[in-house]
Write a protein that holds these residues in place. Structure first.
Motif, PDB file in Angstrom:
ATOM      1  N   LYS A  91       0.826  -1.206   0.000  1.00 54.01           N
ATOM      2  CA  LYS A  91       0.000   0.000   0.000  1.00 54.01           C
ATOM      3  C   LYS A  91       0.860   1.254   0.000  1.00 54.01           C
ATOM      4  O   LYS A  91       0.541   2.234  -0.682  1.00 54.01           O
ATOM      5  N   ARG A  92       1.957   1.211   0.770  1.00 57.64           N
ATOM      6  CA  ARG A  92       2.870   2.355   0.787  1.00 57.64           C
ATOM      7  C   ARG A  92       3.458   2.573  -0.607  1.00 57.64           C
ATOM      8  O   ARG A  92       3.521   3.703  -1.102  1.00 57.64           O
ATOM      9  N   ALA A  93       3.919   1.485  -1.239  1.00 60.91           N
ATOM     10  CA  ALA A  93       4.498   1.591  -2.572  1.00 60.91           C
ATOM     11  C   ALA A  93       3.476   2.112  -3.574  1.00 60.91           C
ATOM     12  O   ALA A  93       3.804   2.902  -4.479  1.00 60.91           O
ATOM     13  N   ALA A  94       2.219   1.687  -3.404  1.00 65.61           N
ATOM     14  CA  ALA A  94       1.166   2.092  -4.343  1.00 65.61           C
ATOM     15  C   ALA A  94       0.933   3.596  -4.315  1.00 65.61           C
ATOM     16  O   ALA A  94       0.536   4.192  -5.325  1.00 65.61           O
ATOM     17  N   ARG A  95       1.196   4.238  -3.170  1.00 65.47           N
ATOM     18  CA  ARG A  95       0.995   5.687  -3.077  1.00 65.47           C
ATOM     19  C   ARG A  95       1.930   6.453  -4.004  1.00 65.47           C
ATOM     20  O   ARG A  95       1.669   7.592  -4.365  1.00 65.47           O
ATOM     21  N   THR A  96       3.032   5.811  -4.378  1.00 61.12           N
ATOM     22  CA  THR A  96       3.995   6.464  -5.283  1.00 61.12           C
ATOM     23  C   THR A  96       3.693   6.135  -6.741  1.00 61.12           C
ATOM     24  O   THR A  96       4.430   6.558  -7.637  1.00 61.12           O
TER      25      THR A  96
END
Length: 245
Positions: free
Chosen positions: A143-148
């Motif tokens: 989810k953190r990676a998806a924010r980028t």
């Protein structure tokens, strides 16, 4: 609350307290803290509100236990813990407590990102606790990676990746299998995320279903269950599945 704090102080008293409680430290208590959090989740899943009340008490005791040990070391006290979380909740809800014009999940995440930056956490992935269950940590990392913008546009991508990882396990040497199985599990979490499924909750459901069906098999076969051959056990399993619907 004051009574519970006093009880913990008494238990930790080196002269008159409990030998076991006095011997503990943050590291030895941490596994109990995690266990109690899961027992809270279990009570909620079962809809047992009486048990939930008890389990929340057990979890609260963990917070007080850690806070008492910190206070003994001159680090912080329970009141500091309460102040810190109060400050954080007000800071992360400026539209409620600070007069900001708007709020919502986007603002919450932006404020969290600003807090991480203030701590010197340069990477988007910094701050995802290593001690989390592996499935939950995988989901949080994704989810953190998806924010980028580093994410599949839909569920087709992670589904294809799951198939690819299965093939890589089939082709892997023995010493590579652990890594390849890990890649497969990570991909399954990603697929579940794109399908809107909580992988940790889904696996808990699967565990409970397997447990119930296996126990039903044992009850049906009685003491002879262990001695049955695999075909007989499979037939029992299918019968239990049909009965369970």
């Amino acid at each position: 609350m004051d009574r519970l704090v006093a009880i913990m102080a008494r238990l930790r008293d080196p002269a008159t307290g409990c030998e076991w409680d006095c011997a503990q430290d943050f590291a030895t208590i941490a596994p109990y803290t995690i266990e109690e959090a899961y027992e809270v989740a279990d009570a909620i899943a079962r809809g047992d509100m009486a048990d939930l009340k008890d389990e929340l008490g057990d979890l609260l005791l963990q917070v007080i236990f850690h806070s008492r040990m910190a206070e003994e070391s001159g680090l912080f006290a329970l009141s500091d813990v309460a102040t810190a979380i109060s400050d954080k909740m007000e800071r992360r809800h400026p539209h409620i407590f600070g007069g900001a014009a708007e709020g919502g999940h986007y603002l919450w995440e932006k404020i969290k990102a600003d807090e991480r930056a203030a701590k010197g956490e340069a990477s988007t992935l910094d701050g995802v606790a290593i001690g989390l269950p592996a499935l939950l940590r995988a989901e949080k990392l994704q989810k953190r990676a998806a924010r980028t913008g580093f994410d599949w546009p839909d569920a087709a991508g992670p589904r294809a990746k799951v198939i690819e990882e299965i093939a890589e396990i089939d082709a892997a040497d023995i010493d590579q299998r652990e890594e390849e199985v890990g890649d497969l599990l990570f991909s399954v979490v990603n697929w579940a995320r794109h399908l809107g499924v909580d992988p940790e909750a889904a696996l808990r459901v699967a565990n409970a279903k397997f447990e119930a069906r296996f126990k039903a098999m044992e009850a049906e076969a009685g003491e002879s269950f262990a001695s049955l051959d695999l075909d007989a056990k499979e037939a029992l399993w299918q019968a239990v599945k049909r009965h369970a619907g």
